[in-house]
Design a protein around this motif. Structure first.
Motif, mmCIF file in Angstrom:
data_model
loop_
_atom_site.group_PDB
_atom_site.id
_atom_site.type_symbol
_atom_site.label_atom_id
_atom_site.label_comp_id
_atom_site.label_asym_id
_atom_site.label_seq_id
_atom_site.Cartn_x
_atom_site.Cartn_y
_atom_site.Cartn_z
ATOM 1 N N ARG A 310 -4.158 2.462 -12.002
ATOM 2 C CA ARG A 310 -4.109 1.702 -13.252
ATOM 3 C C ARG A 310 -2.988 0.666 -13.228
ATOM 4 O O ARG A 310 -1.829 0.986 -12.983
ATOM 5 N N GLY A 311 -3.360 -0.592 -13.469
ATOM 6 C CA GLY A 311 -2.384 -1.672 -13.559
ATOM 7 C C GLY A 311 -1.906 -2.218 -12.237
ATOM 8 O O GLY A 311 -1.146 -3.192 -12.206
ATOM 9 N N ALA A 312 -2.318 -1.615 -11.117
ATOM 10 C CA ALA A 312 -1.795 -1.998 -9.806
ATOM 11 C C ALA A 312 -2.439 -3.286 -9.292
ATOM 12 O O ALA A 312 -3.521 -3.680 -9.718
ATOM 13 N N SER A 313 -1.744 -3.910 -8.328
ATOM 14 C CA SER A 313 -2.224 -5.168 -7.754
ATOM 15 C C SER A 313 -3.106 -4.954 -6.531
ATOM 16 O O SER A 313 -3.634 -5.928 -5.983
ATOM 17 N N ALA A 314 -3.274 -3.725 -6.101
ATOM 18 C CA ALA A 314 -4.137 -3.408 -4.962
ATOM 19 C C ALA A 314 -4.390 -1.914 -4.939
ATOM 20 O O ALA A 314 -3.695 -1.141 -5.621
ATOM 21 N N ALA A 315 -5.365 -1.523 -4.123
ATOM 22 C CA ALA A 315 -5.659 -0.101 -3.975
ATOM 23 C C ALA A 315 -6.325 0.151 -2.632
ATOM 24 O O ALA A 315 -7.070 -0.700 -2.133
ATOM 25 N N PRO A 316 -6.061 1.312 -2.018
ATOM 26 C CA PRO A 316 -6.742 1.669 -0.774
ATOM 27 C C PRO A 316 -8.248 1.718 -0.966
ATOM 28 O O PRO A 316 -8.748 2.029 -2.055
ATOM 29 N N MET A 317 -8.961 1.429 0.104
ATOM 30 C CA MET A 317 -10.421 1.385 0.055
ATOM 31 C C MET A 317 -10.967 1.952 1.348
ATOM 32 O O MET A 317 -10.377 1.754 2.418
ATOM 33 N N ARG A 318 -12.077 2.653 1.269
ATOM 34 C CA ARG A 318 -12.753 3.139 2.470
ATOM 35 C C ARG A 318 -14.203 2.652 2.460
ATOM 36 O O ARG A 318 -15.132 3.371 2.076
ATOM 37 N N PRO A 319 -14.417 1.423 2.900
ATOM 38 C CA PRO A 319 -15.779 0.863 2.895
ATOM 39 C C PRO A 319 -16.589 1.336 4.085
ATOM 40 O O PRO A 319 -16.039 1.715 5.120
#
Length: 325
Positions: A310-319
């Protein structure tokens, strides 16, 4: 006639000068004043169903990287490294007995627990639209003064990013140029992108997820080699992908998408500010494209979900990528 020509020439020169001097500004969303996801609005139930209907088989490709102590990161500019530590171990649990169940049970039930600390822009991740702005504002005119608190942004945070299901296209620039990887500081141009499309015998469509391979991921386990003078996208190439080809989301196998140092006066990250702030295009970085390159998979169903920080400028992703028929 001569005076008319001179007047026209003067007006054209004045217009050019005004355009040249005009400063970039944040984009205002065509999807309304409350929009926080920009061009991801191009996804619809119909577009998701269309690409999933073309999946060729059960074969899948993991497009994410491992997280580990010593992994490449932006710690050189003050951001924290990836940290991992054990909070519980089988032997420590026997000694500490945190559950109050006694030695016999702790010897029988081996308990391991751990924790991590990291910068959100590490590993395979997606940049939210609040990551970079212009003059205190981000995409759609949301201002830091009004929408940024001590607990993050109230607008366009990572929690707003929906699951992404779309047609994906990988542009393997080194392969198209007859190289194993791009040279240091190489700037990918529109001509390079066109060469890759021609080589791969694919075209881009509006709403695509476009992944750029530079070959830099071959050095991911060596932080120094991976980070040193990485090649990346030129601003002209970013504009071509968005304005000419209609890309919805851009990503690459390097840590910055764009090449450094900037060649744009007054902006040290012109590709980021153009995509995120001006056009509402999110960015993925450190995408693992080596397996797709090996198997010459250039078109696929792209499926990815990021953590809802919440509110962050990025997040980990597993595409993942699912080849299309």
């Amino acid at each position: 006639m001569k005076n008319m020509f001179l007047s026209f020439a003067f007006a054209a020169a004045a217009s050019f000068a005004a355009t040249a001097l005009a400063e970039p500004t944040v984009g205002i969303s065509p999807w309304g004043p409350d929009d926080e996801i920009g061009r991801l609005n191009l996804m619809t139930e119909e577009t998701r169903a269309a690409v999933l209907s073309r999946v060729a088989s059960g074969k899948s490709y993991d497009l994410s990287v491992d997280y580990f102590v010593g992994m490449p990161s932006w710690h050189g500019i003050g951001d924290p490294r990836y940290q991992y530590w054990l909070t519980h171990t089988p032997h420590g649990t026997v000694v500490d007995d945190p559950m109050g169940v006694g030695q016999e049970i702790n010897h029988h039930v081996s308990y391991t627990g751990d924790a991590v600390s990291m910068y959100t822009h590490m590993g395979t991740h997606i940049d939210a639209l609040n990551h970079f702005g212009l003059k205190g504002k981000i995409w759609n005119g949301f201002s830091a003064s009004e929408h940024l608190g001590d607990r993050g942004w109230k607008k366009a945070g990572a929690e707003t990013i929906p699951p992404i299901i779309a047609r994906g296209v990988m542009l393997d620039i080194p392969v198209a140029l007859g190289l194993e990887e791009l040279p240091e500081n190489y700037r990918i141009t529109p001509d390079d992108l066109k060469s890759a499309l021609s080589h791969h015998k694919v075209d881009l469509q509006s709403g695509d997820v476009v992944m750029i391979r530079t070959g830099r991921m071959r050095h991911y386990l060596d932080e120094t080699a991976y980070m040193h003078n990485a090649p990346g996208l030129d601003i002209t190439a970013a504009k071509w992908l968005v304005e000419e080809k209609g890309a919805m989301l851009l990503g690459a196998d390097n840590l910055s998408l764009e090449a450094f140092p900037s060649q744009t006066e007054g902006d040290y990250v012109p590709v980021h500010t153009y995509l995120l702030a001006e056009k509402g295009v999110m960015i993925m970085e450190l995408v693992m494209l080596e397996d797709l390159s090996r198997d010459q998979i250039y078109e696929f169903a792209f499926i990815g979900g990021s953590l809802k920080f919440r509110g962050a400028s990025a997040a980990p992703m597993r595409p993942i990528a699912l080849p299309l028929k």
